[in-house]
Design a protein around this motif. Structure first.
Motif, PDB file in Angstrom:
ATOM      1  N   MET A 108       0.849  -1.211   0.000  1.00  0.00           N
ATOM      2  CA  MET A 108       0.000   0.000   0.000  1.00  0.00           C
ATOM      3  C   MET A 108       0.879   1.254   0.000  1.00  0.00           C
ATOM      4  N   LEU A 109       0.593   2.168  -0.904  1.00  0.00           N
ATOM      5  CA  LEU A 109       1.367   3.401  -1.006  1.00  0.00           C
ATOM      6  C   LEU A 109       0.912   4.368   0.097  1.00  0.00           C
ATOM      7  N   GLU A 110       1.812   4.672   0.996  1.00  0.00           N
ATOM      8  CA  GLU A 110       1.456   5.531   2.131  1.00  0.00           C
ATOM      9  C   GLU A 110       1.201   6.970   1.692  1.00  0.00           C
ATOM     10  N   MET A 111       0.217   7.585   2.321  1.00  0.00           N
ATOM     11  CA  MET A 111      -0.068   9.005   2.089  1.00  0.00           C
ATOM     12  C   MET A 111       0.496   9.818   3.239  1.00  0.00           C
ATOM     13  N   THR A 112       0.850  11.058   2.963  1.00  0.00           N
ATOM     14  CA  THR A 112       1.201  11.969   4.052  1.00  0.00           C
ATOM     15  C   THR A 112      -0.110  12.365   4.748  1.00  0.00           C
ATOM     16  N   ALA A 113      -0.002  12.984   5.906  1.00  0.00           N
ATOM     17  CA  ALA A 113      -1.207  13.404   6.641  1.00  0.00           C
ATOM     18  C   ALA A 113      -2.018  14.397   5.804  1.00  0.00           C
ATOM     19  N   ALA A 114      -1.324  15.304   5.107  1.00  0.00           N
ATOM     20  CA  ALA A 114      -2.015  16.310   4.280  1.00  0.00           C
ATOM     21  C   ALA A 114      -2.719  15.659   3.099  1.00  0.00           C
ATOM     22  N   GLU A 115      -2.046  14.688   2.476  1.00  0.00           N
ATOM     23  CA  GLU A 115      -2.655  13.976   1.347  1.00  0.00           C
ATOM     24  C   GLU A 115      -3.888  13.200   1.807  1.00  0.00           C
ATOM     25  N   LYS A 116      -3.765  12.559   2.964  1.00  0.00           N
ATOM     26  CA  LYS A 116      -4.892  11.760   3.479  1.00  0.00           C
ATOM     27  C   LYS A 116      -6.099  12.655   3.768  1.00  0.00           C
ATOM     28  N   ALA A 117      -5.846  13.830   4.363  1.00  0.00           N
ATOM     29  CA  ALA A 117      -6.949  14.754   4.669  1.00  0.00           C
ATOM     30  C   ALA A 117      -7.626  15.204   3.365  1.00  0.00           C
ATOM     31  N   ALA A 118      -6.824  15.510   2.349  1.00  0.00           N
ATOM     32  CA  ALA A 118      -7.383  15.929   1.055  1.00  0.00           C
ATOM     33  C   ALA A 118      -8.149  14.786   0.406  1.00  0.00           C
ATOM     34  N   ALA A 119      -7.578  13.581   0.452  1.00  0.00           N
ATOM     35  CA  ALA A 119      -8.221  12.409  -0.168  1.00  0.00           C
ATOM     36  C   ALA A 119      -9.553  12.087   0.502  1.00  0.00           C
ATOM     37  N   GLU A 120      -9.593  12.210   1.821  1.00  0.00           N
ATOM     38  CA  GLU A 120     -10.851  11.941   2.545  1.00  0.00           C
ATOM     39  C   GLU A 120     -11.931  12.944   2.158  1.00  0.00           C
ATOM     40  N   LYS A 121     -11.511  14.200   1.983  1.00  0.00           N
ATOM     41  CA  LYS A 121     -12.477  15.249   1.615  1.00  0.00           C
ATOM     42  C   LYS A 121     -12.994  15.045   0.189  1.00  0.00           C
ATOM     43  N   ILE A 122     -12.084  14.674  -0.711  1.00  0.00           N
ATOM     44  CA  ILE A 122     -12.455  14.539  -2.132  1.00  0.00           C
ATOM     45  C   ILE A 122     -13.230  13.243  -2.408  1.00  0.00           C
ATOM     46  N   PHE A 123     -12.763  12.125  -1.842  1.00  0.00           N
ATOM     47  CA  PHE A 123     -13.356  10.817  -2.178  1.00  0.00           C
ATOM     48  C   PHE A 123     -14.397  10.331  -1.173  1.00  0.00           C
ATOM     49  N   GLY A 124     -14.414  10.888   0.036  1.00  0.00           N
ATOM     50  CA  GLY A 124     -15.407  10.486   1.029  1.00  0.00           C
ATOM     51  C   GLY A 124     -15.403   8.988   1.276  1.00  0.00           C
ATOM     52  N   ASP A 125     -16.599   8.387   1.217  1.00  0.00           N
ATOM     53  CA  ASP A 125     -16.691   6.957   1.530  1.00  0.00           C
ATOM     54  C   ASP A 125     -16.161   6.062   0.408  1.00  0.00           C
ATOM     55  N   ARG A 126     -15.682   6.680  -0.681  1.00  0.00           N
ATOM     56  CA  ARG A 126     -15.090   5.892  -1.770  1.00  0.00           C
ATOM     57  C   ARG A 126     -13.553   5.933  -1.734  1.00  0.00           C
ATOM     58  N   LEU A 127     -13.020   6.383  -0.611  1.00  0.00           N
ATOM     59  CA  LEU A 127     -11.561   6.470  -0.475  1.00  0.00           C
ATOM     60  C   LEU A 127     -10.897   5.105  -0.655  1.00  0.00           C
ATOM     61  N   GLY A 128     -11.533   4.068  -0.141  1.00  0.00           N
ATOM     62  CA  GLY A 128     -10.978   2.716  -0.289  1.00  0.00           C
ATOM     63  C   GLY A 128     -10.807   2.335  -1.755  1.00  0.00           C
ATOM     64  N   LEU A 129     -11.783   2.713  -2.586  1.00  0.00           N
ATOM     65  CA  LEU A 129     -11.696   2.444  -4.028  1.00  0.00           C
ATOM     66  C   LEU A 129     -10.565   3.254  -4.652  1.00  0.00           C
ATOM     67  N   ALA A 130     -10.433   4.506  -4.222  1.00  0.00           N
ATOM     68  CA  ALA A 130      -9.352   5.362  -4.739  1.00  0.00           C
ATOM     69  C   ALA A 130      -7.995   4.764  -4.380  1.00  0.00           C
ATOM     70  N   GLU A 131      -7.884   4.207  -3.178  1.00  0.00           N
ATOM     71  CA  GLU A 131      -6.626   3.574  -2.760  1.00  0.00           C
ATOM     72  C   GLU A 131      -6.316   2.351  -3.626  1.00  0.00           C
ATOM     73  N   ARG A 132      -7.359   1.611  -3.973  1.00  0.00           N
ATOM     74  CA  ARG A 132      -7.157   0.453  -4.852  1.00  0.00           C
ATOM     75  C   ARG A 132      -6.714   0.896  -6.248  1.00  0.00           C
ATOM     76  N   TYR A 133      -7.283   1.985  -6.721  1.00  0.00           N
ATOM     77  CA  TYR A 133      -6.889   2.531  -8.020  1.00  0.00           C
ATOM     78  C   TYR A 133      -5.403   2.911  -7.997  1.00  0.00           C
TER      79      TYR A 133
END
Length: 211
Positions: free
Chosen positions: A1-26
């Motif tokens: 799994m490619l680790e995100m920084t704290a800032a990236e994770k906060a942005a990803a959660e805001k943008i992808f919401g409950d589909r973040l898991g799918l974005a991580e798989r992508y």
């Protein structure tokens, strides 16, 4: 799994919401089979989130609810697949001429279970009249002067083009102004999205076509 920084994770959660898991798989697909098959260079792997996925996905906020979007030169699904993940209300057509990229895109779409994506193997100029689009998007395809001719005709006289660009966006707009007008563009602007969310906001050229 490619680790995100704290800032990236906060942005990803805001943008992808409950589909973040799918974005991580992508992103896993991009980091593994995507680089193995030459869709991205191995050097891009450490910055997949910041430079590629979040940089593209944040542009989805400019697209109206329920729009039909055609993504020209989809390649590794940037930005098309990021929009499909962030905005399940959108209908995406990914236009890509290279067979190996089309095969990879279809594999990823199937694995992620994205029912709002169609992958079309063709060149943009051959897709005119075959694709109904309210918005046409593109990233890293060509200079705006050329890109205008590949994207505007897909709108059939009405809609908008969103082209993700770099720092030379204003200069490209100036050089392409004449051809944009000739093709029916009625207004062109350079926008910045993701300020306060991304370390480096995204620059987008928006071309409005028709009234």
């Amino acid at each position: 799994m490619l680790e995100m920084t704290a800032a990236e994770k906060a942005a990803a959660e805001k943008i992808f919401g409950d589909r973040l898991g799918l974005a991580e798989r992508y992103v896993e697909h991009l980091a593994t089979s995507g680089t193995e098959r030459g869709l991205l260079g191995p050097r891009e792997v450490p910055r997949l989130w910041s430079r590629h996925v979040l940089n593209c996905a944040v542009v989805a906020e400019l697209i109206a609810e329920g729009a039909a979007v055609a993504d020209v030169g989809s390649g590794a699904g940037l930005p098309g697949l990021t929009f499909a993940l962030a905005r399940p209300d959108l209908q995406l057509t990914l236009i890509e001429p290279l067979e190996r990229r089309v095969i990879w895109l279809n594999e990823v779409v199937d694995d992620l279970g994205l029912d709002n994506v169609t992958v079309l193997r063709t060149r943009a100029e051959l897709a005119v009249g075959k694709v109904a689009a309210d918005v046409v998007t593109a990233r890293a395809v060509s200079a705006l002067k050329t890109l205008a001719g590949l994207t505007i005709p897909l709108l059939d006289g009405r809609g908008e083009v969103l082209a993700i660009k770099g720092r030379s966006a204003a200069e490209e707009v100036e050089k392409a102004a004449k051809i944009i007008r000739k093709l029916g563009g009625t207004g062109t602007s350079v926008l910045t999205v993701g300020e306060g969310l991304l370390e480096e906001p995204t620059t987008v050229v928006r071309i409005v076509v028709g009234s």
